[in-house]
Design a protein around this motif. Structure first.
Motif, PDB file in Angstrom:
ATOM      1  N   GLY A   1       0.798  -1.216   0.000  1.00 15.34           N
ATOM      2  CA  GLY A   1       0.000   0.000   0.000  1.00 15.34           C
ATOM      3  C   GLY A   1       0.833   1.269   0.000  1.00 15.34           C
ATOM      4  N   LYS A   2       1.888   1.298   0.813  1.00 16.28           N
ATOM      5  CA  LYS A   2       2.684   2.519   0.911  1.00 16.28           C
ATOM      6  C   LYS A   2       3.482   2.775  -0.359  1.00 16.28           C
ATOM      7  CE  LYS A   2       3.023   2.368   5.933  1.00 16.28           C
ATOM      8  NZ  LYS A   2       3.898   2.295   7.119  1.00 16.28           N
ATOM      9  N   ALA A   3       3.793   1.708  -1.087  1.00 17.38           N
ATOM     10  CA  ALA A   3       4.543   1.871  -2.333  1.00 17.38           C
ATOM     11  C   ALA A   3       3.613   1.980  -3.534  1.00 17.38           C
ATOM     12  CB  ALA A   3       5.481   0.685  -2.532  1.00 17.38           C
ATOM     13  N   ASN A   4       2.278   1.924  -3.293  1.00 18.32           N
ATOM     14  CA  ASN A   4       1.282   1.993  -4.369  1.00 18.32           C
ATOM     15  C   ASN A   4       1.545   0.952  -5.450  1.00 18.32           C
ATOM     16  OD1 ASN A   4      -0.203   4.168  -3.274  1.00 18.32           O
ATOM     17  ND2 ASN A   4       1.387   5.577  -3.974  1.00 18.32           N
ATOM     18  N   ALA A   5       1.852  -0.283  -5.030  1.00 17.73           N
ATOM     19  CA  ALA A   5       2.106  -1.362  -5.977  1.00 17.73           C
ATOM     20  C   ALA A   5       1.427  -2.626  -5.485  1.00 17.73           C
ATOM     21  CB  ALA A   5       3.604  -1.589  -6.142  1.00 17.73           C
ATOM     22  N   GLU A   6       1.184  -3.534  -6.412  1.00 20.37           N
ATOM     23  CA  GLU A   6       0.497  -4.767  -6.048  1.00 20.37           C
ATOM     24  C   GLU A   6       1.013  -5.931  -6.888  1.00 20.37           C
ATOM     25  OE1 GLU A   6      -4.047  -6.479  -5.534  1.00 20.37           O
ATOM     26  OE2 GLU A   6      -3.562  -4.361  -5.314  1.00 20.37           O
ATOM     27  N   MET A   7       1.085  -7.105  -6.244  1.00 23.44           N
ATOM     28  CA  MET A   7       1.402  -8.326  -6.967  1.00 23.44           C
ATOM     29  C   MET A   7       0.076  -8.922  -7.442  1.00 23.44           C
ATOM     30  SD  MET A   7       3.890 -10.328  -7.994  1.00 23.44           S
ATOM     31  CE  MET A   7       5.314 -10.250  -6.907  1.00 23.44           C
ATOM     32  N   MET A   8      -0.146  -8.891  -8.732  1.00 24.69           N
ATOM     33  CA  MET A   8      -1.427  -9.303  -9.285  1.00 24.69           C
ATOM     34  C   MET A   8      -1.336 -10.706  -9.872  1.00 24.69           C
ATOM     35  SD  MET A   8      -3.672  -7.362 -12.217  1.00 24.69           S
ATOM     36  CE  MET A   8      -2.928  -8.166 -13.622  1.00 24.69           C
ATOM     37  N   GLN A   9      -2.324 -11.541  -9.569  1.00 21.54           N
ATOM     38  CA  GLN A   9      -2.414 -12.877 -10.156  1.00 21.54           C
ATOM     39  C   GLN A   9      -3.360 -12.828 -11.350  1.00 21.54           C
ATOM     40  OE1 GLN A   9      -3.314 -16.739  -7.868  1.00 21.54           O
ATOM     41  NE2 GLN A   9      -5.227 -16.284  -8.897  1.00 21.54           N
ATOM     42  N   PHE A  10      -2.968 -13.444 -12.456  1.00 21.71           N
ATOM     43  CA  PHE A  10      -3.815 -13.445 -13.656  1.00 21.71           C
ATOM     44  C   PHE A  10      -3.756 -14.817 -14.310  1.00 21.71           C
ATOM     45  CE2 PHE A  10      -4.625 -12.885 -18.181  1.00 21.71           C
ATOM     46  CZ  PHE A  10      -5.801 -12.132 -18.157  1.00 21.71           C
ATOM     47  N   LYS A  11      -4.931 -15.405 -14.522  1.00 24.39           N
ATOM     48  CA  LYS A  11      -5.000 -16.708 -15.176  1.00 24.39           C
ATOM     49  C   LYS A  11      -5.200 -16.500 -16.678  1.00 24.39           C
ATOM     50  CE  LYS A  11      -7.527 -21.074 -15.424  1.00 24.39           C
ATOM     51  NZ  LYS A  11      -7.865 -20.982 -16.831  1.00 24.39           N
ATOM     52  N   VAL A  12      -4.407 -17.187 -17.475  1.00 31.68           N
ATOM     53  CA  VAL A  12      -4.454 -17.042 -18.935  1.00 31.68           C
ATOM     54  C   VAL A  12      -5.454 -18.044 -19.507  1.00 31.68           C
ATOM     55  CG1 VAL A  12      -3.138 -17.109 -21.078  1.00 31.68           C
ATOM     56  CG2 VAL A  12      -2.039 -16.314 -18.964  1.00 31.68           C
ATOM     57  N   ASP A  13      -6.582 -17.545 -20.010  1.00 32.61           N
ATOM     58  CA  ASP A  13      -7.568 -18.409 -20.673  1.00 32.61           C
ATOM     59  C   ASP A  13      -7.157 -18.641 -22.118  1.00 32.61           C
ATOM     60  OD1 ASP A  13      -9.178 -18.633 -18.405  1.00 32.61           O
ATOM     61  OD2 ASP A  13     -10.163 -16.726 -18.841  1.00 32.61           O
ATOM     62  N   GLU A  14      -7.688 -19.712 -22.696  1.00 33.47           N
ATOM     63  CA  GLU A  14      -7.233 -20.126 -24.026  1.00 33.47           C
ATOM     64  C   GLU A  14      -7.659 -19.169 -25.140  1.00 33.47           C
ATOM     65  OE1 GLU A  14     -10.917 -23.280 -24.727  1.00 33.47           O
ATOM     66  OE2 GLU A  14      -8.868 -23.993 -24.566  1.00 33.47           O
ATOM     67  N   ASP A  15      -8.665 -18.310 -24.874  1.00 37.74           N
ATOM     68  CA  ASP A  15      -9.140 -17.413 -25.936  1.00 37.74           C
ATOM     69  C   ASP A  15      -8.521 -16.016 -25.862  1.00 37.74           C
ATOM     70  OD1 ASP A  15     -10.403 -16.719 -23.596  1.00 37.74           O
ATOM     71  OD2 ASP A  15     -12.326 -16.240 -24.540  1.00 37.74           O
ATOM     72  N   LEU A  16      -7.474 -15.842 -25.059  1.00 38.55           N
ATOM     73  CA  LEU A  16      -6.831 -14.535 -24.941  1.00 38.55           C
ATOM     74  C   LEU A  16      -5.749 -14.372 -26.016  1.00 38.55           C
ATOM     75  CD1 LEU A  16      -6.448 -14.194 -21.065  1.00 38.55           C
ATOM     76  CD2 LEU A  16      -8.281 -13.345 -22.529  1.00 38.55           C
ATOM     77  N   LYS A  17      -5.554 -13.165 -26.434  1.00 46.48           N
ATOM     78  CA  LYS A  17      -4.608 -12.904 -27.534  1.00 46.48           C
ATOM     79  C   LYS A  17      -3.150 -13.119 -27.127  1.00 46.48           C
ATOM     80  CE  LYS A  17      -3.122  -8.101 -27.485  1.00 46.48           C
ATOM     81  NZ  LYS A  17      -3.099  -6.809 -28.170  1.00 46.48           N
ATOM     82  N   ILE A  18      -2.854 -13.072 -25.819  1.00 47.63           N
ATOM     83  CA  ILE A  18      -1.457 -13.240 -25.382  1.00 47.63           C
ATOM     84  C   ILE A  18      -1.006 -14.700 -25.427  1.00 47.63           C
ATOM     85  CG2 ILE A  18      -1.474 -11.189 -23.918  1.00 47.63           C
ATOM     86  CD1 ILE A  18      -1.877 -13.029 -21.518  1.00 47.63           C
ATOM     87  N   VAL A  19      -1.941 -15.640 -25.623  1.00 43.71           N
ATOM     88  CA  VAL A  19      -1.576 -17.054 -25.696  1.00 43.71           C
ATOM     89  C   VAL A  19      -0.673 -17.278 -26.910  1.00 43.71           C
ATOM     90  CG1 VAL A  19      -2.405 -19.415 -26.036  1.00 43.71           C
ATOM     91  CG2 VAL A  19      -3.657 -17.849 -24.539  1.00 43.71           C
TER      92      VAL A  19
END
Length: 504
Positions: free
Chosen positions: A412-430
């Motif tokens: 919070g104090k650094a205004n940053a977050e470790m974000m979890q993201f699940k990659v689904d098969e229909d996403l363009k980044i696959v």
């Protein structure tokens, strides 16, 4: 000295209850039995009619613990529910939660009147108590089962919003029994006030809670989950103070909070999941202690309970679902599954303590009948949900629930977050390499988990469907990052087709 011994014994008892509950939950997953059944059995075995370890006969305290536990379970369920999913089924869910509960209660009431030697009002009391599905049972049963998203969303939204109708009917009928001169029509405005005010209070406090969690910089990250629980209790207390529906308000507030970008989001979610499990264990074991098997397993309760269970599962619930979803886009198979998955659990048992506390004649008998119906519903319906879904071809993709040892943090104090993201098969980044993905400023992939294996990312690493990405990102760019990651292949096809048509 006596008080110290009593305190030590109480703490030992709580420890044994929680350990038994956790082991029961683990065992229930292996044999496909709803965990609530094993929790209740633990309570019954520990009670005076079992091994005699604990004597418990306090419906007022059981009611208090039950309501607290239901608030925590509804809050955790609302946090985990995506509003986009609920929005697509909101109309049928509300219809099931109101008209469906009313129809179910009426049909069960007529059956109870014919089966037992009771008055018509007492029969309607039994119907009202078992009329709603149970959030604790539904959330726990569907959590790790691969049921189609539409079915899961409908059942969870219904169970999260139908408690107000059941509470209203139960309290209203108790009032009619205890105060015969009460006018039935005078209860109607009360219902609309409870629903409307509960909805508004839930939205308002949900927004206030989201704003407070994000803007107040607390000294310890462990305070944020406690902060969220405080808002859950505040929501229920505020709604109850103005005689609105506290259960509805809590579920709506949780939906608002859960669908807002939060600092310390994962800490809040994980804490509430554990707290909801603890509440569920304590509640069901306590309710198991409250029932006396010698009074439960009598011929009158067993025979009448089985007949009412038959009516509820195979007649009342299907009729209610069929009529409540007329004109809505559900197939016969989907309606059949919704009918079968209408589990009864903690809510009917907690509501069954209301007549006892209010001093209604034969209140203990009604409690035993309701308890038997809940056991039957959990055993018959709860154990067969996955099988019925497969037979009706309503199973979805296997749910991927990460159990990784990576600590998700929010600084919070650094205004940053470790974000979890699940990659689904229909996403363009696959299929893309990390070096080719256009991430926003101040966003770095710290780790990738693939098939439960930790992968250290570098530029040539290819992103695959099913990967869990752990990205350290500035809070300022979190929304931009999510939009970039969630771009679908379909959007790319549209862009390409537009480009081709322009070139022509």
């Amino acid at each position: 000295m006596i008080s110290t011994v009593q305190t030590d014994s109480f703490l030992l008892l709580i420890a044994l209850i929680l350990i038994s509950g956790v082991l029961a939950a683990k065992f229930s997953n292996r044999i496909g039995l709803p965990s609530l059944i094993l929790f209740i059995l633990v309570g019954m075995l520990a009670g005076s009619d079992g091994i005699g370890f604990i004597y418990f006969d306090n419906p007022e305290f059981a009611q208090l613990v039950g309501i607290f536990a239901l608030v925590m379970i509804l809050f955790e369920g609302g946090l985990q529910t995506k509003f986009a999913t609920v929005r697509s089924v909101i109309i049928p869910a509300v219809s099931l939660a109101t008209a469906g509960v009313l129809l179910t209660s009426a049909i069960v009431a007529m059956a109870a009147f014919l089966i037992f030697d009771i008055t018509l009002l007492q029969a309607f009391l039994v119907g009202a108590i078992v009329g709603s599905t149970d959030a604790a049972a539904v959330f726990a049963t569907l959590k790790e089962r691969n049921i189609k998203a539409k079915m899961g969303a409908t059942l969870e939204a219904e169970s999260g919003t139908n408690d107000p109708m059941a509470v209203f009917l139960t309290v209203g009928i108790i009032e009619l029994i205890m105060i015969p001169e009460t006018a039935v029509l005078s209860l109607v405005p009360t219902f609309f006030w409870q629903m409307g005010a509960g909805l508004i209070i839930g939205i308002v406090i949900g927004k206030v809670a989201s704003f407070s969690i994000n803007r107040i910089n607390l000294d310890s990250s462990g305070l944020y989950p406690i902060f969220s629980v405080a808002f859950a209790l505040l929501t229920y207390g505020t709604a109850s103070f103005v005689e609105a529906s506290g259960f509805l308000a809590v579920y709506v507030a949780a939906l608002v909070i859960g669908n807002t970008e939060l600092t310390y989001r994962y800490s809040i979610f994980q804490f509430n999941e554990g707290f909801a499990w603890m509440s569920q264990i304590l509640m069901f074991i306590l309710l198991g202690l409250l029932v006396f098997p010698a009074e439960l397993f009598t011929w009158e309760v067993i025979s009448g309970g089985l007949l009412l269970s038959f009516v509820l599962i195979l007649i009342a619930r299907p009729v209610a679902v069929l009529l409540s979803t007329i004109g809505m886009k559900y197939t016969w198979k989907e309606k059949t599954f919704i009918s079968w998955a209408g589990l009864r659990g903690a809510v009917p048992i907690v509501l069954a303590t209301f007549p006892i506390v209010a001093g209604v004649e034969d209140g203990e008998f009604f409690f035993n009948v309701v308890f038997f119906i809940v056991l039957t519903s959990a055993l018959v319906q709860g154990t067969s949900i996955s099988w019925v879904a497969r037979k009706l071809h309503l199973t979805g993709p296997k749910k991927d629930i990460p159990h990784h040892s990576i600590e998700l943090i929010s600084m919070g104090k650094a205004n940053a977050e470790m974000m979890q993201f699940k990659v689904d098969e229909d996403l363009k980044i696959v299929g893309e390499k990390l070096k080719d993905v256009e991430f926003p400023n101040k966003a770095n992939i710290s780790a990738i988990v693939r098939d439960e294996t930790l992968i250290t990312p570098y530029g040539e690493t290819e992103i695959k469907a099913g990967d869990f990405l752990y990205i350290l990102v500035s809070t300022k760019y979190e929304k931009e990052l999510k939009r970039a990651l969630e771009a679908k292949r379909a959007d790319l096809k549209k862009e390409k087709s537009k480009k081709v048509s322009r070139e022509k």
